[in-house]
Structures are given as C-alpha cells and as structure tokens.
Design a protein around this motif. Structure first.
Motif, PDB file in Angstrom:
ATOM      1  N   LYS A 190     -84.085  -4.991 -43.736  1.00  0.00           N
ATOM      2  CA  LYS A 190     -82.801  -4.403 -43.347  1.00  0.00           C
ATOM      3  C   LYS A 190     -81.910  -5.336 -42.523  1.00  0.00           C
ATOM      4  O   LYS A 190     -80.713  -5.444 -42.776  1.00  0.00           O
ATOM      5  CB  LYS A 190     -83.075  -3.119 -42.560  1.00  0.00           C
ATOM      6  CG  LYS A 190     -81.838  -2.329 -42.174  1.00  0.00           C
ATOM      7  CD  LYS A 190     -82.259  -1.013 -41.518  1.00  0.00           C
ATOM      8  CE  LYS A 190     -81.064  -0.153 -41.176  1.00  0.00           C
ATOM      9  NZ  LYS A 190     -81.489   1.140 -40.580  1.00  0.00           N
ATOM     10  N   TYR A 191     -82.498  -5.980 -41.516  1.00  0.00           N
ATOM     11  CA  TYR A 191     -81.670  -6.758 -40.589  1.00  0.00           C
ATOM     12  C   TYR A 191     -81.728  -8.254 -40.886  1.00  0.00           C
ATOM     13  O   TYR A 191     -81.648  -9.080 -39.980  1.00  0.00           O
ATOM     14  CB  TYR A 191     -82.090  -6.468 -39.145  1.00  0.00           C
ATOM     15  CG  TYR A 191     -81.759  -5.053 -38.728  1.00  0.00           C
ATOM     16  CD1 TYR A 191     -80.441  -4.610 -38.663  1.00  0.00           C
ATOM     17  CD2 TYR A 191     -82.766  -4.143 -38.421  1.00  0.00           C
ATOM     18  CE1 TYR A 191     -80.133  -3.310 -38.306  1.00  0.00           C
ATOM     19  CE2 TYR A 191     -82.466  -2.834 -38.061  1.00  0.00           C
ATOM     20  CZ  TYR A 191     -81.147  -2.429 -38.002  1.00  0.00           C
ATOM     21  OH  TYR A 191     -80.851  -1.127 -37.649  1.00  0.00           O
ATOM     22  N   HIS A 192     -81.803  -8.620 -42.164  1.00  0.00           N
ATOM     23  CA  HIS A 192     -81.918 -10.024 -42.547  1.00  0.00           C
ATOM     24  C   HIS A 192     -80.704 -10.843 -42.137  1.00  0.00           C
ATOM     25  O   HIS A 192     -80.805 -12.062 -41.946  1.00  0.00           O
ATOM     26  CB  HIS A 192     -82.144 -10.139 -44.059  1.00  0.00           C
ATOM     27  CG  HIS A 192     -80.980  -9.675 -44.881  1.00  0.00           C
ATOM     28  ND1 HIS A 192     -80.045 -10.534 -45.393  1.00  0.00           N
ATOM     29  CD2 HIS A 192     -80.602  -8.418 -45.267  1.00  0.00           C
ATOM     30  CE1 HIS A 192     -79.135  -9.849 -46.066  1.00  0.00           C
ATOM     31  NE2 HIS A 192     -79.458  -8.561 -46.010  1.00  0.00           N
ATOM     32  N   ARG A 193     -79.553 -10.204 -41.984  1.00  0.00           N
ATOM     33  CA  ARG A 193     -78.352 -10.948 -41.611  1.00  0.00           C
ATOM     34  C   ARG A 193     -78.504 -11.642 -40.253  1.00  0.00           C
ATOM     35  O   ARG A 193     -77.891 -12.675 -39.996  1.00  0.00           O
ATOM     36  CB  ARG A 193     -77.137 -10.020 -41.570  1.00  0.00           C
ATOM     37  CG  ARG A 193     -76.702  -9.491 -42.925  1.00  0.00           C
ATOM     38  CD  ARG A 193     -75.911 -10.521 -43.683  1.00  0.00           C
ATOM     39  NE  ARG A 193     -75.378  -9.998 -44.927  1.00  0.00           N
ATOM     40  CZ  ARG A 193     -74.658 -10.720 -45.776  1.00  0.00           C
ATOM     41  NH1 ARG A 193     -74.399 -11.985 -45.521  1.00  0.00           N
ATOM     42  NH2 ARG A 193     -74.211 -10.184 -46.900  1.00  0.00           N
ATOM     43  N   TYR A 194     -79.317 -11.055 -39.383  1.00  0.00           N
ATOM     44  CA  TYR A 194     -79.496 -11.656 -38.058  1.00  0.00           C
ATOM     45  C   TYR A 194     -80.373 -12.901 -38.113  1.00  0.00           C
ATOM     46  O   TYR A 194     -80.260 -13.767 -37.248  1.00  0.00           O
ATOM     47  CB  TYR A 194     -80.137 -10.649 -37.101  1.00  0.00           C
ATOM     48  CG  TYR A 194     -79.207  -9.561 -36.654  1.00  0.00           C
ATOM     49  CD1 TYR A 194     -78.354  -9.752 -35.570  1.00  0.00           C
ATOM     50  CD2 TYR A 194     -79.176  -8.331 -37.297  1.00  0.00           C
ATOM     51  CE1 TYR A 194     -77.499  -8.749 -35.141  1.00  0.00           C
ATOM     52  CE2 TYR A 194     -78.321  -7.324 -36.884  1.00  0.00           C
ATOM     53  CZ  TYR A 194     -77.486  -7.536 -35.803  1.00  0.00           C
ATOM     54  OH  TYR A 194     -76.645  -6.541 -35.388  1.00  0.00           O
ATOM     55  N   GLN A 195     -81.272 -12.966 -39.101  1.00  0.00           N
ATOM     56  CA  GLN A 195     -82.242 -14.058 -39.187  1.00  0.00           C
ATOM     57  C   GLN A 195     -83.054 -14.195 -37.895  1.00  0.00           C
ATOM     58  O   GLN A 195     -83.436 -15.284 -37.473  1.00  0.00           O
ATOM     59  CB  GLN A 195     -81.556 -15.379 -39.540  1.00  0.00           C
ATOM     60  CG  GLN A 195     -81.020 -15.417 -40.961  1.00  0.00           C
ATOM     61  CD  GLN A 195     -82.126 -15.246 -42.005  1.00  0.00           C
ATOM     62  OE1 GLN A 195     -83.040 -16.068 -42.079  1.00  0.00           O
ATOM     63  NE2 GLN A 195     -82.043 -14.193 -42.806  1.00  0.00           N
ATOM     64  N   ARG A 196     -83.287 -13.061 -37.245  1.00  0.00           N
ATOM     65  CA  ARG A 196     -84.056 -13.023 -36.006  1.00  0.00           C
ATOM     66  C   ARG A 196     -84.925 -11.776 -35.992  1.00  0.00           C
ATOM     67  O   ARG A 196     -84.555 -10.758 -36.561  1.00  0.00           O
ATOM     68  CB  ARG A 196     -83.130 -12.986 -34.779  1.00  0.00           C
ATOM     69  CG  ARG A 196     -82.392 -14.291 -34.521  1.00  0.00           C
ATOM     70  CD  ARG A 196     -81.445 -14.119 -33.350  1.00  0.00           C
ATOM     71  NE  ARG A 196     -80.893 -15.399 -32.916  1.00  0.00           N
ATOM     72  CZ  ARG A 196     -80.017 -15.534 -31.935  1.00  0.00           C
ATOM     73  NH1 ARG A 196     -79.600 -14.473 -31.274  1.00  0.00           N
ATOM     74  NH2 ARG A 196     -79.570 -16.726 -31.595  1.00  0.00           N
TER      75      ARG A 196
END
Length: 225
Positions: free
Chosen positions: A181-187
């Motif tokens: 889900k939160y791959h955009r953060y790459q964190r």
C-alpha cells in the motif's frame, strides 16, 4: 485470479513461526521477514547482515499494545488517535511489562535482540494480513518479531520479486500479496518512542502522523529529513 484468503494465509505463516520457522509476509509498509524463536531470529540477522544494535519489532495490534506497553494516558491516546482515529500504520516504542504472557514466552536470546533499555517496538495497524496474524499471535500466545525483508541498509521491499534471494531461501513460508500500500514512501513504518516522543525513524506516513500529533496534542515533531 482468486480472492486472497487472508485467514488461511496468515494461519500458514503463523504455523511455520510456531514450529520455529521463518515467514515472509505482507504488511502495508512493505514485506516483513519474521521469526518467533531465538534460533529463527538469529538466522534472519545473519542472512540480512544486520548489526546487533538493530532490533526486531514486535508484530502486535492495539489489544496487545494496551496490555503490554506501559504509557501514561496522554501517550496512550496519541497511539490510539494515530492508529484508530486516522487508521495510520505506526511503530510504537514504549516500556513493556515483563510479566506479559508474550514476553514470558520469548526465550532470553530473542528478548535481548528485541528490546532496549526496557522498551520494545511494536508495529501496529499495518493492514489486513497484519491484523490477522496479530490476532493469532495474541490468542495462541506465540510472539512474532521481525524486520523489513531486505538486506541491511538496502531499503524496504514492496514486492516479493524485489526481496533478496538470501532471505527467500531461508523462509519456510512466503506470502505474496503484490505491491504494498505505502510503496510511494519507499520506507518502512515510522518509529516513535512514546515515552520520550523521540522520533527514532522517519518512515511511511510521517507527515500525516506529525499533523495528527500537532493538531490534537500540540506536539511538534521535527521535519522529515
């Protein structure tokens, strides 16, 4: 493509962990590699090339957090507001109760590598699979500790095909739910010590978490680096 069977997949991963094995599974903030024994966690550390100073995080839900972590009412409300009020993932660090059944079940070697100065980190509210495996851990009293399914200092992995072969090879179970889900953060998850309000790691949803704390609690977190 069939609909994911979260309950069955979580049970499969949890059974491997109960038997002393290693599981790789999806959470909203990336893929986790986890164990439930000193031996399995030591194998993960070795494969990741992880420094002894880097600790595992406990896989837990809000029920476990309330029973295991020791925080005052205001700090507890901060965690609840972030995870339940705004449905954000969070790595909460806090002092723990050593008499809690999940801590009591953890063998001494695993405890050393998963706690620091009387505190333990716990990943909370990290998606449907995380919720299901947390429930199994709590109800069957078997602790789960893990970290990102990556080699040390190589970044969180958000797809199974990006996880290094060294880690896939030691896993007894790999649950692949595609891009997280939160791959955009790459964190991975944001880590905050709620006893001191120290930001230990800026991670996914950090600016949203900072906004929640500023508006509801007048707490100003430092800017993201």
């Amino acid at each position: 493509m069939s609909f994911p069977n979260i309950a069955a997949d979580a049970r499969r991963a949890f059974t491997a962990l109960q038997q002393g094995g290693i599981a790789i599974f999806p959470v909203d903030v990336g893929y986790t590699i986890a164990g439930g024994s000193a031996e399995s966690l030591a194998r993960i550390f070795k494969a990741k090339g992880r420094a002894p100073t880097k600790l595992n995080a406990m896989v837990g839900d809000m029920t476990t957090h309330r029973a295991l972590h020791v925080l005052d009412e205001r700090a507890s409300e901060m965690v609840r507001c972030i995870t339940e009020g705004y449905e954000l993932p969070l790595g909460a660090i806090a002092p723990y109760r050593p008499e809690h059944p999940l801590i009591q079940r953890l063998d001494p070697g695993a405890l050393v590598g998963s706690t620091k100065d009387g505190t333990v980190a716990m990943l909370i509210n990290a998606g449907p699979f995380h919720r299901e495996i947390c429930k199994l851990s709590r109800e069957e009293n078997h602790p789960i500790f893990g970290s990102s399914a990556n080699l040390t200092n190589t970044g969180t992995k958000f797809r199974v095909q990006d996880i290094p072969a060294e880690l896939l090879d030691i896993a007894d179970v790999v649950v692949d739910y595609g891009l997280r889900k939160y791959h955009r953060y790459q964190r991975s998850a944001t880590l905050i010590n709620f006893a001191t309000l120290e930001v230990v790691r800026v991670g996914s949803c950090y600016e949203l978490i900072a906004d929640v704390l500023a508006r509801h609690f007048d707490v100003e977190l430092p800017p993201a680096e």
